[in-house]
Scaffold this motif. Structure first.
Motif, PDB file in Angstrom:
ATOM      1  N   ASP A  81      35.174 -29.221  -2.134  1.00 48.85           N
ATOM      2  CA  ASP A  81      35.986 -30.443  -2.132  1.00 48.85           C
ATOM      3  C   ASP A  81      35.757 -31.273  -3.397  1.00 48.85           C
ATOM      4  O   ASP A  81      36.704 -31.790  -3.985  1.00 48.85           O
ATOM      5  CB  ASP A  81      35.689 -31.282  -0.882  1.00 48.85           C
ATOM      6  N   THR A  82      34.499 -31.393  -3.812  1.00 50.80           N
ATOM      7  CA  THR A  82      34.256 -32.166  -5.038  1.00 50.80           C
ATOM      8  C   THR A  82      34.910 -31.468  -6.226  1.00 50.80           C
ATOM      9  O   THR A  82      35.484 -32.123  -7.095  1.00 50.80           O
ATOM     10  CB  THR A  82      32.747 -32.356  -5.303  1.00 50.80           C
ATOM     11  N   ARG A  83      34.880 -30.142  -6.247  1.00 52.39           N
ATOM     12  CA  ARG A  83      35.504 -29.410  -7.348  1.00 52.39           C
ATOM     13  C   ARG A  83      37.019 -29.631  -7.342  1.00 52.39           C
ATOM     14  O   ARG A  83      37.634 -29.860  -8.381  1.00 52.39           O
ATOM     15  CB  ARG A  83      35.171 -27.912  -7.244  1.00 52.39           C
ATOM     16  N   LEU A  84      37.605 -29.595  -6.153  1.00 54.24           N
ATOM     17  CA  LEU A  84      39.051 -29.800  -6.056  1.00 54.24           C
ATOM     18  C   LEU A  84      39.440 -31.188  -6.572  1.00 54.24           C
ATOM     19  O   LEU A  84      40.422 -31.348  -7.297  1.00 54.24           O
ATOM     20  CB  LEU A  84      39.513 -29.633  -4.606  1.00 54.24           C
ATOM     21  N   LEU A  85      38.638 -32.190  -6.195  1.00 57.27           N
ATOM     22  CA  LEU A  85      38.914 -33.556  -6.668  1.00 57.27           C
ATOM     23  C   LEU A  85      38.817 -33.625  -8.187  1.00 57.27           C
ATOM     24  O   LEU A  85      39.694 -34.203  -8.850  1.00 57.27           O
ATOM     25  CB  LEU A  85      37.902 -34.531  -6.048  1.00 57.27           C
ATOM     26  N   ASN A  86      37.762 -33.037  -8.741  1.00 60.09           N
ATOM     27  CA  ASN A  86      37.584 -33.072 -10.194  1.00 60.09           C
ATOM     28  C   ASN A  86      38.715 -32.343 -10.916  1.00 60.09           C
ATOM     29  O   ASN A  86      39.252 -32.848 -11.909  1.00 60.09           O
ATOM     30  CB  ASN A  86      36.237 -32.441 -10.577  1.00 60.09           C
ATOM     31  N   ASP A  87      39.063 -31.174 -10.422  1.00 56.61           N
ATOM     32  CA  ASP A  87      40.124 -30.393 -11.073  1.00 56.61           C
ATOM     33  C   ASP A  87      41.456 -31.142 -11.017  1.00 56.61           C
ATOM     34  O   ASP A  87      42.219 -31.145 -11.978  1.00 56.61           O
ATOM     35  CB  ASP A  87      40.278 -29.019 -10.391  1.00 56.61           C
ATOM     36  N   THR A  88      41.731 -31.772  -9.862  1.00 53.12           N
ATOM     37  CA  THR A  88      43.005 -32.486  -9.729  1.00 53.12           C
ATOM     38  C   THR A  88      43.032 -33.704 -10.649  1.00 53.12           C
ATOM     39  O   THR A  88      44.032 -33.961 -11.324  1.00 53.12           O
ATOM     40  CB  THR A  88      43.230 -32.921  -8.270  1.00 53.12           C
ATOM     41  N   ALA A  89      41.920 -34.432 -10.685  1.00 48.48           N
ATOM     42  CA  ALA A  89      41.873 -35.630 -11.536  1.00 48.48           C
ATOM     43  C   ALA A  89      42.032 -35.260 -13.010  1.00 48.48           C
ATOM     44  O   ALA A  89      42.588 -36.038 -13.799  1.00 48.48           O
ATOM     45  CB  ALA A  89      40.557 -36.382 -11.318  1.00 48.48           C
ATOM     46  N   ALA A  90      41.565 -34.071 -13.383  1.00 47.75           N
ATOM     47  CA  ALA A  90      41.649 -33.640 -14.784  1.00 47.75           C
ATOM     48  C   ALA A  90      43.075 -33.267 -15.180  1.00 47.75           C
ATOM     49  O   ALA A  90      43.371 -33.073 -16.364  1.00 47.75           O
ATOM     50  CB  ALA A  90      40.716 -32.454 -15.018  1.00 47.75           C
ATOM     51  N   GLY A  91      43.969 -33.175 -14.206  1.00 44.30           N
ATOM     52  CA  GLY A  91      45.337 -32.751 -14.493  1.00 44.30           C
ATOM     53  C   GLY A  91      46.227 -33.846 -15.041  1.00 44.30           C
ATOM     54  O   GLY A  91      47.429 -33.643 -15.224  1.00 44.30           O
ATOM     55  N   THR A  92      45.672 -35.006 -15.317  1.00 41.55           N
ATOM     56  CA  THR A  92      46.509 -36.114 -15.771  1.00 41.55           C
ATOM     57  C   THR A  92      47.061 -35.868 -17.168  1.00 41.55           C
ATOM     58  O   THR A  92      46.404 -35.285 -18.016  1.00 41.55           O
ATOM     59  CB  THR A  92      45.734 -37.451 -15.756  1.00 41.55           C
ATOM     60  N   GLU A  93      48.291 -36.292 -17.370  1.00 43.89           N
ATOM     61  CA  GLU A  93      48.906 -36.226 -18.689  1.00 43.89           C
ATOM     62  C   GLU A  93      49.166 -37.632 -19.195  1.00 43.89           C
ATOM     63  O   GLU A  93      49.933 -37.829 -20.131  1.00 43.89           O
ATOM     64  CB  GLU A  93      50.264 -35.542 -18.595  1.00 43.89           C
ATOM     65  N   VAL A 118      54.430 -34.869 -11.147  1.00 46.68           N
ATOM     66  CA  VAL A 118      53.775 -34.761  -9.840  1.00 46.68           C
ATOM     67  C   VAL A 118      52.282 -34.514 -10.030  1.00 46.68           C
ATOM     68  O   VAL A 118      51.443 -35.165  -9.393  1.00 46.68           O
ATOM     69  CB  VAL A 118      54.414 -33.637  -8.986  1.00 46.68           C
ATOM     70  N   ARG A 119      51.965 -33.603 -10.956  1.00 46.22           N
ATOM     71  CA  ARG A 119      50.561 -33.314 -11.229  1.00 46.22           C
ATOM     72  C   ARG A 119      49.842 -34.571 -11.719  1.00 46.22           C
ATOM     73  O   ARG A 119      48.705 -34.850 -11.331  1.00 46.22           O
ATOM     74  CB  ARG A 119      50.461 -32.201 -12.282  1.00 46.22           C
ATOM     75  N   THR A 120      50.518 -35.328 -12.559  1.00 47.46           N
ATOM     76  CA  THR A 120      49.916 -36.546 -13.099  1.00 47.46           C
ATOM     77  C   THR A 120      49.723 -37.595 -12.002  1.00 47.46           C
ATOM     78  O   THR A 120      48.698 -38.281 -11.957  1.00 47.46           O
ATOM     79  CB  THR A 120      50.796 -37.095 -14.243  1.00 47.46           C
ATOM     80  N   ALA A 121      50.681 -37.698 -11.089  1.00 45.99           N
ATOM     81  CA  ALA A 121      50.560 -38.658  -9.984  1.00 45.99           C
ATOM     82  C   ALA A 121      49.418 -38.257  -9.049  1.00 45.99           C
ATOM     83  O   ALA A 121      48.630 -39.104  -8.612  1.00 45.99           O
ATOM     84  CB  ALA A 121      51.869 -38.741  -9.211  1.00 45.99           C
ATOM     85  N   LEU A 122      49.305 -36.953  -8.766  1.00 46.19           N
ATOM     86  CA  LEU A 122      48.213 -36.499  -7.891  1.00 46.19           C
ATOM     87  C   LEU A 122      46.860 -36.700  -8.578  1.00 46.19           C
ATOM     88  O   LEU A 122      45.855 -36.992  -7.914  1.00 46.19           O
ATOM     89  CB  LEU A 122      48.409 -35.032  -7.490  1.00 46.19           C
TER      90      LEU A 122
END
Ligand SMILES: [Zn+2]
Length: 183
Positions: A81-93, A118-122
């Motif tokens: 879960d922590t990895r998923l959060l980090n990976d998603t947060a890193a997707g910002t443009e 969408v990726r940036t919003a998530l």
């Protein structure tokens, strides 16, 4: 059909968590399809325009939502879960806004649009969850007996019990009133 969104969590990440309603009873999915996620992102104010959502992004949003919920409501969150959060947060443009100076000296602001909105919003939602998970703020669960919506309590006395008065508070008050008068 009018969507049953709740934006009373006090944080974008909790508003996302609350798109799975009736968690005590197995869950009722409000992000039923890509269009529903597009509506939610717009209604949440995370995007200025209704995006076109891909099926993979809908799945990612639901996975992120459940990871956030586990992260915020269980004592020992998992590595996954922590990895998923980090990976998603890193997707910002998200890029900083730029100032343009016109020949006459007036200014115009230009905000670059992400190519993957969408990726940036998530990513923004994930970043919000990371901030909340590492803060002193505790996530509370609505005291309504069949509700389970999540929220942060920012009331002056820190005694907020309900996701909202309209949804659960008034119902609980009416029930207490009825029981008092029956005795
Ligand atoms: Zn409630």
């Amino acid at each position: 059909m009018e969507a049953d969104w709740s934006f009373e969590g006090g944080r974008p990440c909790l508003d996302l968590v609350n798109t799975l309603r009736d968690r005590l009873f197995g869950g009722r999915e409000l992000l039923t399809d890509t269009g529903a996620l597009a509506d939610w992102l717009l209604a949440a104010g995370l995007l200025g325009n209704r995006p076109r959502v891909r099926a993979a992004e809908l799945l990612a949003a639901r996975e992120l939502r459940e990871a956030i919920d586990r992260l915020l409501t269980t004592p020992r969150p998992s590595n996954a879960d922590t990895r998923l959060l980090n990976d998603t947060a890193a997707g910002t443009e998200l890029l900083p806004p730029r100032l343009h100076r016109r020949p006459d000296g007036t200014l115009r602001r230009e905000t670059p649009r992400p190519r993957e909105p969408v990726r940036t919003a998530l990513a923004a939602v994930a970043a919000d969850a990371i901030e909340l998970a590492t803060s002193e703020i505790r996530v509370r669960i609505c005291a309504g007996e069949d509700c389970a919506l999540r929220f942060v309590d920012s009331s002056p006395k820190r005694n907020r019990q309900w996701c909202s008065m309209a949804r659960c508070g008034n119902r609980a008050k009416a029930r207490a009133h009825y029981q008092r008068h029956r005795q």
